[in-house]
Write a protein that holds these residues in place. Structure first.
Motif, PDB file in Angstrom:
ATOM      1  N   GLY A 171       0.829  -1.196   0.000  1.00  0.00           N
ATOM      2  CA  GLY A 171       0.000   0.000   0.000  1.00  0.00           C
ATOM      3  C   GLY A 171       0.865   1.249   0.000  1.00  0.00           C
ATOM      4  N   ASN A 172       0.371   2.290  -0.627  1.00  0.00           N
ATOM      5  CA  ASN A 172       1.112   3.540  -0.777  1.00  0.00           C
ATOM      6  C   ASN A 172       0.440   4.622   0.063  1.00  0.00           C
ATOM      7  OD1 ASN A 172       2.349   5.923  -1.682  1.00  0.00           O
ATOM      8  ND2 ASN A 172       2.546   5.183  -3.782  1.00  0.00           N
ATOM      9  N   GLY A 173       1.110   5.062   1.102  1.00  0.00           N
ATOM     10  CA  GLY A 173       0.542   6.040   2.027  1.00  0.00           C
ATOM     11  C   GLY A 173       0.697   7.479   1.591  1.00  0.00           C
ATOM     12  N   TYR A 174       1.255   7.709   0.389  1.00  0.00           N
ATOM     13  CA  TYR A 174       1.499   9.076  -0.063  1.00  0.00           C
ATOM     14  C   TYR A 174       0.655   9.449  -1.285  1.00  0.00           C
ATOM     15  CZ  TYR A 174       5.151   9.728   3.353  1.00  0.00           C
ATOM     16  OH  TYR A 174       5.838   9.880   4.537  1.00  0.00           O
ATOM     17  N   GLY A 175      -0.567   8.916  -1.324  1.00  0.00           N
ATOM     18  CA  GLY A 175      -1.514   9.368  -2.340  1.00  0.00           C
ATOM     19  C   GLY A 175      -2.082  10.726  -1.954  1.00  0.00           C
ATOM     20  N   HIS A 176      -2.389  11.560  -2.924  1.00  0.00           N
ATOM     21  CA  HIS A 176      -2.949  12.881  -2.648  1.00  0.00           C
ATOM     22  C   HIS A 176      -3.838  13.309  -3.813  1.00  0.00           C
ATOM     23  CE1 HIS A 176       1.104  13.232  -4.388  1.00  0.00           C
ATOM     24  NE2 HIS A 176       0.619  14.243  -5.082  1.00  0.00           N
ATOM     25  N   LEU A 177      -4.609  14.367  -3.584  1.00  0.00           N
ATOM     26  CA  LEU A 177      -5.627  14.816  -4.533  1.00  0.00           C
ATOM     27  C   LEU A 177      -5.060  15.876  -5.472  1.00  0.00           C
ATOM     28  CD1 LEU A 177      -8.644  15.045  -5.451  1.00  0.00           C
ATOM     29  CD2 LEU A 177      -8.944  16.698  -3.573  1.00  0.00           C
ATOM     30  N   VAL A 178      -5.367  15.734  -6.760  1.00  0.00           N
ATOM     31  CA  VAL A 178      -5.019  16.757  -7.752  1.00  0.00           C
ATOM     32  C   VAL A 178      -6.314  17.330  -8.311  1.00  0.00           C
ATOM     33  CG1 VAL A 178      -3.822  17.288  -9.902  1.00  0.00           C
ATOM     34  CG2 VAL A 178      -2.878  15.560  -8.355  1.00  0.00           C
ATOM     35  N   LEU A 179      -6.514  18.626  -8.120  1.00  0.00           N
ATOM     36  CA  LEU A 179      -7.684  19.318  -8.651  1.00  0.00           C
ATOM     37  C   LEU A 179      -7.367  19.852 -10.037  1.00  0.00           C
ATOM     38  CD1 LEU A 179      -8.860  21.346  -5.496  1.00  0.00           C
ATOM     39  CD2 LEU A 179      -9.711  19.129  -6.318  1.00  0.00           C
ATOM     40  N   ARG A 180      -8.150  19.450 -11.041  1.00  0.00           N
ATOM     41  CA  ARG A 180      -7.908  19.898 -12.412  1.00  0.00           C
ATOM     42  C   ARG A 180      -9.166  20.439 -13.078  1.00  0.00           C
ATOM     43  NH1 ARG A 180     -10.686  17.481 -16.406  1.00  0.00           N
ATOM     44  NH2 ARG A 180      -8.946  16.922 -17.765  1.00  0.00           N
ATOM     45  N   GLY A 181     -10.218  20.661 -12.253  1.00  0.00           N
ATOM     46  CA  GLY A 181     -11.484  21.134 -12.810  1.00  0.00           C
ATOM     47  C   GLY A 181     -12.186  20.034 -13.584  1.00  0.00           C
ATOM     48  N   GLY A 182     -13.325  20.377 -14.174  1.00  0.00           N
ATOM     49  CA  GLY A 182     -14.056  19.385 -14.946  1.00  0.00           C
ATOM     50  C   GLY A 182     -15.235  20.007 -15.664  1.00  0.00           C
ATOM     51  N   HIS A 183     -15.550  19.486 -16.853  1.00  0.00           N
ATOM     52  CA  HIS A 183     -16.628  20.041 -17.680  1.00  0.00           C
ATOM     53  C   HIS A 183     -16.472  21.555 -17.827  1.00  0.00           C
ATOM     54  CE1 HIS A 183     -18.445  16.277 -18.268  1.00  0.00           C
ATOM     55  NE2 HIS A 183     -19.300  16.246 -17.261  1.00  0.00           N
ATOM     56  N   GLU A 184     -15.204  21.966 -18.001  1.00  0.00           N
ATOM     57  CA  GLU A 184     -14.845  23.376 -18.207  1.00  0.00           C
ATOM     58  C   GLU A 184     -15.194  24.259 -17.017  1.00  0.00           C
ATOM     59  OE1 GLU A 184     -15.885  24.932 -22.029  1.00  0.00           O
ATOM     60  OE2 GLU A 184     -15.508  23.023 -23.046  1.00  0.00           O
ATOM     61  N   ARG A 185     -15.376  23.656 -15.839  1.00  0.00           N
ATOM     62  CA  ARG A 185     -15.596  24.417 -14.611  1.00  0.00           C
ATOM     63  C   ARG A 185     -14.363  24.259 -13.723  1.00  0.00           C
ATOM     64  NH1 ARG A 185     -20.501  21.719 -14.688  1.00  0.00           N
ATOM     65  NH2 ARG A 185     -19.849  20.503 -12.875  1.00  0.00           N
ATOM     66  N   PRO A 186     -13.797  25.362 -13.237  1.00  0.00           N
ATOM     67  CA  PRO A 186     -12.609  25.272 -12.391  1.00  0.00           C
ATOM     68  C   PRO A 186     -12.945  24.826 -10.973  1.00  0.00           C
ATOM     69  CG  PRO A 186     -13.265  27.566 -12.635  1.00  0.00           C
ATOM     70  CD  PRO A 186     -14.171  26.756 -13.542  1.00  0.00           C
ATOM     71  N   ASN A 187     -11.955  24.317 -10.264  1.00  0.00           N
ATOM     72  CA  ASN A 187     -12.140  23.986  -8.840  1.00  0.00           C
ATOM     73  C   ASN A 187     -10.889  24.329  -8.027  1.00  0.00           C
ATOM     74  OD1 ASN A 187     -10.460  21.912  -9.697  1.00  0.00           O
ATOM     75  ND2 ASN A 187     -11.851  20.237  -9.155  1.00  0.00           N
ATOM     76  N   TYR A 188     -10.227  25.434  -8.405  1.00  0.00           N
ATOM     77  CA  TYR A 188      -9.022  25.850  -7.686  1.00  0.00           C
ATOM     78  C   TYR A 188      -9.287  26.991  -6.711  1.00  0.00           C
ATOM     79  CZ  TYR A 188      -9.044  29.846 -10.865  1.00  0.00           C
ATOM     80  OH  TYR A 188      -9.399  30.970 -11.552  1.00  0.00           O
ATOM     81  N   ASP A 189     -10.475  27.605  -6.728  1.00  0.00           N
ATOM     82  CA  ASP A 189     -10.753  28.766  -5.879  1.00  0.00           C
ATOM     83  C   ASP A 189     -10.796  28.351  -4.406  1.00  0.00           C
ATOM     84  OD1 ASP A 189     -13.898  28.443  -5.086  1.00  0.00           O
ATOM     85  OD2 ASP A 189     -13.481  27.653  -7.092  1.00  0.00           O
TER      86      ASP A 189
END
Length: 352
Positions: A224-242
Motif C-alpha cells: 500500500g502507498n501512504g502518499y496518495g494525494h488529490l489533484v484538482l484539475r477542474g471538470g466540464h470546463e468548470r474550475p475547482n481551484y478557488d
C-alpha cells in the motif's frame, strides 16, 4: 489455425525485459541520488516537515528529445534559483490517454508516423530520464500502461494518475505498489469522490497480475502507498481551484480520514482550456497560501519553450521547435516569470 483466440491480433512482437532495458541504461549513483532525494523531499512536503511547495512543470507531452533537453537545462538553472521555497519537478509525460484516437505519446509512437516502435520509445524515454536525473532534475510522469513502471519508474520522483484512469481498479492497484508519491486527479466531470476513493484504495495492500523485472507474469503483492494525494484539475470546463472549492476538498479529505494534501493543476478545466490563463490560476493559489492555506502542497503547469501547440504535420521537418503537439502550453519566459514571482511571494513563509 486457432479459431478461438487472437482473432483480431495481426502480430505479436517480443519486447526486451525490464531487466534488459535497465542493464543497457543502468541507474548511475548521481541519478539514484536525484530520484531518492526528490522522493524524500516530496514526502516531507506532504508530511509538513518541509514548508516548501512542489511544482510539476513542463511540456504537456515529450515528442522532441532535443527540445526536452533544452527545456530541462533551463528548468534546472531556475530550480536552483527558487529552491528555498519551491521543489521543481519536470513534467516528463511519455504516454497520452486519448478521448478517441490520436498520437498516444512518445513511448507508443516515437517516430510520430504510426509505425509504433515501442521498443525504441522505451529505450529513448529511459535515456532521457537518466540524463535529467544525472543533471539533478527530478522527473514527474503519468502512469498509464501498468507494465511501464518496471521499465522506467526507478527514474521517477512523482507520479500522476489521470482523470480518465483514477477510477480504474488496475491503476489503483498499480499505485499501491509504486515507490513514488502519487497524485490522483479528480474525474473529468470535476467530482473528487473518485479520486478520494482511489487514494484510500491505493493506501491498502493489493495482489494483482503484473510482470517482474525478468518479464515473467507474476502475482504482485503490495504493502500500500501512504502518499496518495488529490489533484484538482477542474471538470466540464468548470474550475475547482478557488478558495471555496479547495476548502470543500479539504473537508472531504478529512471526512475520509485522509490528510489535506491538494495539488492544483493550473491547466485543463481550471484555466477553461485557455493555456494563457494558467498564470492567473497560479497567482490565485499563491494568494491562498499567503492567506494561510496549508492544504495546497503543489501546483502543475503545462509549459514549453514556445507558447501554444501545433498539429503533427505529414512532413515532420515542418514541426516547430519547442511547441507542444498535444495541449497548448505557456512559453519559457512566462514560466520563468511566474515561478520567480511565486518564489519571491513565498519567501516570508520559508522555514515555517
Amino acid at each position: 489455425m486457432d479459431k478461438l483466440t487472437n482473432i483480431n491480433v495481426v502480430e505479436q512482437q517480443l519486447m526486451p525485459t525490464p531487466a534488459e532495458v535497465r542493464a543497457r541504461l543502468p541507474l548511475t549513483p548521481a541519478a539514484e541520488r536525484t530520484v531518492l532525494e526528490g522522493r524524500i523531499a516530496v514526502q516531507a512536503i506532504l508530511d509538513r516537515r518541509d514548508a516548501r511547495r512542489f511544482v510539476v512543470v513542463g511540456p504537456c507531452s515529450i515528442h522532441d528529445l532535443e527540445a526536452a533537453r533544452d527545456y530541462a537545462h533551463r528548468l534546472r538553472a531556475l530550480a536552483r534559483e527558487v529552491e528555498d521555497t519551491l521543489l521543481i519537478i519536470m513534467r516528463v509525460y511519455f504516454e497520452k490517454p486519448r478521448t478517441s484516437t490520436g498520437w498516444k505519446g512518445f513511448i507508443n509512437d516515437p517516430r510520430m508516423d504510426d509505425s509504433f516502435h515501442i521498443e525504441e520509445g522505451v529505450f529513448k524515454a529511459r535515456e532521457l530520464l537518466l540524463e535529467l536525473a544525472e543533471m539533478g532534475l527530478p522527473a514527474g510522469t503519468e502512469a498509464l500502461d501498468p507494465i511501464m513502471p518496471q521499465y522506467l519508474h526507478d527514474l521517477i520522483t512523482w507520479t500522476a494518475i489521470g482523470a480518465r484512469t483514477t477510477e480504474s481498479q488496475t491503476h489503483r492497484e498499480m499505485s499501491s505498489g509504486l515507490s513514488t508519491s502519487v497524485g490522483f486527479k479528480n474525474g473529468t466531470d470535476g467530482g473528487i469522490e473518485v479520486a478520494i476513493n482511489a487514494i484510500k484504495s491505493a493506501a491498502r495492500p493489493h495482489s494483482f497480475l503484473g510482470i517482474n523485472l525478468q518479464g515473467q507474469s507474476a502475482v504482485i503483492r503490495t504493502r500500500g502507498n501512504g502518499y496518495g494525494h488529490l489533484v484538482l484539475r477542474g471538470g466540464h470546463e468548470r474550475p475547482n481551484y478557488d478558495s471555496v472549492a479547495v476548502a470543500l476538498s479539504g473537508e472531504a479529505l478529512t471526512k475520509a480520514g485522509l490528510p489535506q494534501n491538494i495539488v492544483v493543476d493550473c491547466s485543463h478545466a481550471n484555466c477553461s482550456k485557455k493555456f494563457e490563463l494558467q498564470g492567473l490560476v497560479l497567482e490565485n493559489c499563491v494568494n491562498q497560501m499567503l492567506e494561510g492555506n496549508r492544504s495546497i502542497v503543489g501546483l502543475m503547469l503545462e509549459s514549453n519553450i514556445e507558447a501554444g501547440n501545433q498539429s503533427i504535420p505529414q512532413d515532420l521537418s515542418q514541426l516547430r521547435y519547442g511547441v507542444s503537439v498535444t495541449d497548448p502550453c505557456i512559453d519559457w519566459p512566462t514560466t520563468e516569470s511566474l515561478l520567480r514571482a511565486m518564489h519571491h511571494k513565498l519567501m516570508p513563509l520559508a522555514g515555517r
